[in-house]
Enzyme design. Structure first.
Site, PDB file in Angstrom:
ATOM      1  N   ASP A 173      71.215  54.434  55.922  1.00 51.49           N
ATOM      2  CA  ASP A 173      70.020  53.800  56.510  1.00 51.49           C
ATOM      3  C   ASP A 173      68.782  54.638  56.194  1.00 51.49           C
ATOM      4  OD1 ASP A 173      68.345  52.053  57.787  1.00 51.49           O
ATOM      5  OD2 ASP A 173      69.073  52.481  59.808  1.00 51.49           O
ATOM      6  N   GLY A 209      63.077  55.449  62.105  1.00 46.86           N
ATOM      7  CA  GLY A 209      63.688  55.626  60.780  1.00 46.86           C
ATOM      8  C   GLY A 209      63.633  57.059  60.300  1.00 46.86           C
TER       9      GLY A 209
HETATM   10  O1  DOR Z   1      65.355  53.165  62.107  1.00 46.22           O
HETATM   11  C1  DOR Z   1      65.272  52.145  61.453  1.00 46.22           C
HETATM   12  N1  DOR Z   1      64.366  52.010  60.464  1.00 46.22           N
HETATM   13  N2  DOR Z   1      66.094  51.156  61.730  1.00 46.22           N
HETATM   14  C2  DOR Z   1      65.974  49.963  61.167  1.00 46.22           C
HETATM   15  O2  DOR Z   1      66.758  49.106  61.471  1.00 46.22           O
HETATM   16  C3  DOR Z   1      64.879  49.684  60.220  1.00 46.22           C
HETATM   17  C4  DOR Z   1      64.428  50.921  59.573  1.00 46.22           C
HETATM   18  C5  DOR Z   1      63.129  50.775  58.834  1.00 46.22           C
HETATM   19  O3  DOR Z   1      62.959  49.809  58.082  1.00 46.22           O
HETATM   20  O4  DOR Z   1      62.280  51.651  58.971  1.00 46.22           O
END
Ligand code: DOR
Length: 429
Positions: A307, A326
């Site tokens: 991720d 994120g």
């Molecule tokens: O922490 C995250 N960032 N979770 C997500 O589901 C999306 C991602 C992002 O696009 O920054």
């Protein structure tokens, strides 16, 4: 161009997986695993002496954000794929929370052109499930994007109604593509931004309940059973989710899932008041972490994805409450998992290779080697030094993103080289 890789321990996907000491020949874009150097009169352009190093089928990450088109300031296809090569990845699958969102072929083509021009490793995109990509609007033009994508996802947002998800699953099934779901019921969020647990309580933060994740997983595995759609759950983080998926697999549902290194290594009690500890779903409790590890060990969790979700320093500089969700992950995943799972005896190195390379390739039918045991394979391979001790320094990342909770940590295990299609894309100097 002929390259000899000498004396490495090479991954063969037999039984539980095994490492076998041997030499490998790379001849243009192909790799010959059962090559006999002693018997050969071959002249090589290059020879790498790789004693005590592993050679494995290159890592595959089915969940990354490379931010182009639309958010070049956070990451680009170029920098994101350089980060991938640096982390030992030969293929990454890019999430569609972009601008324009890949909700039809015309929009997707914008991304495909940049990939063609700039990617240094293999990139396979996702298309959105819904037109807006926010889990709420009508379905995207899935038929037009299907031939070019790995699957459909509204990652970043959960699909908010069962009716819409059922419709999406029926279309995805007819197109022979998986639904890859970010599960998050927005009616249960309550303004939360870290796990609703001990740390949030002690420090007066608003919490994201575990339920907001697992209620959608429970809904979706029933829909997958009903529709027969191939279904994959993104970044699972709660113990309830592990149980639901374990049971669904037992009853024959076509479901798989991934978790990410941070959920396996940290708990909410490790949080600091800094944006680099904030992602969605959040780092959960000790019990959740233990259940995820159990899920890794018993095969409920099929693969580990990062991720990788880069944001600008400014967007990550506003503490836990106000920073963007994120963290980056491509350049640290092997070292972290080797340090915290393999070195601690929780899984074997062979199991780690399956979780980061073989299983995602098999589940998503991604081209590239499944074993370096026999025959001739596309030379998408990674060389690893499992014993190298180093310190994570986000300033050294190829990614534009710098936010990681592991910055400054000492780890064991480093990527030495990454070859994609026989071409050296990263070499540690
Ligand atoms: O922490 C995250 N960032 N979770 C997500 O589901 C999306 C991602 C992002 O696009 O920054």
């Amino acid at each position: 161009m002929k390259t000899l890789l000498k004396n490495a321990k090479v991954f063969e996907n037999k039984g539980k997986g095994q490492f076998v000491k041997k030499d490998l020949l790379i001849d243009s874009d192909k790799l010959t695993p059962d090559f006999d150097n002693e018997q050969s009169n071959c002249l090589y352009d290059r020879v790498f002496e790789l004693k005590n190093k592993y050679i494995i089928p290159g890592f595959v990450d089915v969940h990354v954000h490379l931010r182009e088109p639309g958010f070049f300031y956070k990451e680009s296809i170029r920098t994101g794929t350089l980060a991938g090569a640096h982390g030992g990845y030969t293929t990454v699958c890019t999430m569609p929370n972009l601008n324009p969102p890949p909700n039809n072929l015309k929009n997707l083509e914008v991304q495909l052109e940049i990939i063609d021009r700039d990617a240094v490793i293999n990139v396979i995109p996702y298309a959105t499930i819904t037109m807006s990509g926010n889990g709420r609007s009508e379905l995207a033009d899935m038929a037009s994007t299907a031939p070019y994508v790995i699957g459909f996802s509204d990652d970043g947002r959960g699909v908010q109604t069962g009716d819409l998800m059922e419709e999406a699953m029926l279309v995805a099934k007819s197109l022979n593509k998986p639904i890859v779901a970010h599960c998050e019921d927005e009616s249960l969020l309550d303004g939360g931004y870290i796990h609703k647990g001990e740390y949030a309580k002690d420090n007066s933060h608003r919490g994201i309940s575990s339920e907001s994740e697992w209620v959608q997983v429970a809904r979706d595995v029933e829909l997958a059973a009903k529709t027969g759609c191939k279904y994959h759950v993104c970044h699972i983080s709660t113990k309830e989710t592990v149980d639901i998926i374990r049971q669904a697999k037992k009853s024959g549902v076509d479901v798989s899932c991934e978790t990410a290194p941070h959920y396996l290594i940290l708990t909410d009690m490790d949080l600091k008041e800094e944006g680099r500890f904030k992602m969605n779903p959040p780092i959960r409790s000790m019990e959740d972490r233990e259940a995820l590890i159990e899920g890794i060990k018993d095969g409920t969790i099929d693969m580990i994805a990062t991720d990788h979700a880069p944001h600008s320093s400014k967007e990550k500089s506003r503490g836990l409450e106000k920073s963007a969700f994120g963290i980056v992950g491509l350049e640290t995943s092997f070292a972290l998992l080797n340090t915290y799972l393999v070195q601690k005896g929780i899984i074997t190195p062979e199991e780690l290779v399956k979780l980061m390379s073989i299983n995602p390739r098999e589940r998503f039918n991604i081209p590239g080697p499944r074993t370096l045991g026999e025959g001739t394979v596309i030379c998408d391979i990674t060389v690893l030094d499992p014993n190298k001790i180093w310190t994570i320094d986000s300033e050294e990342f190829m990614s534009k993103g710098r936010a990681t909770p592991f910055d400054g940590d000492e780890v064991v295990g480093k990527v030495s080289a990454t070859f994609v299609g026989g071409i050296l894309k990263y070499l540690e100097v």
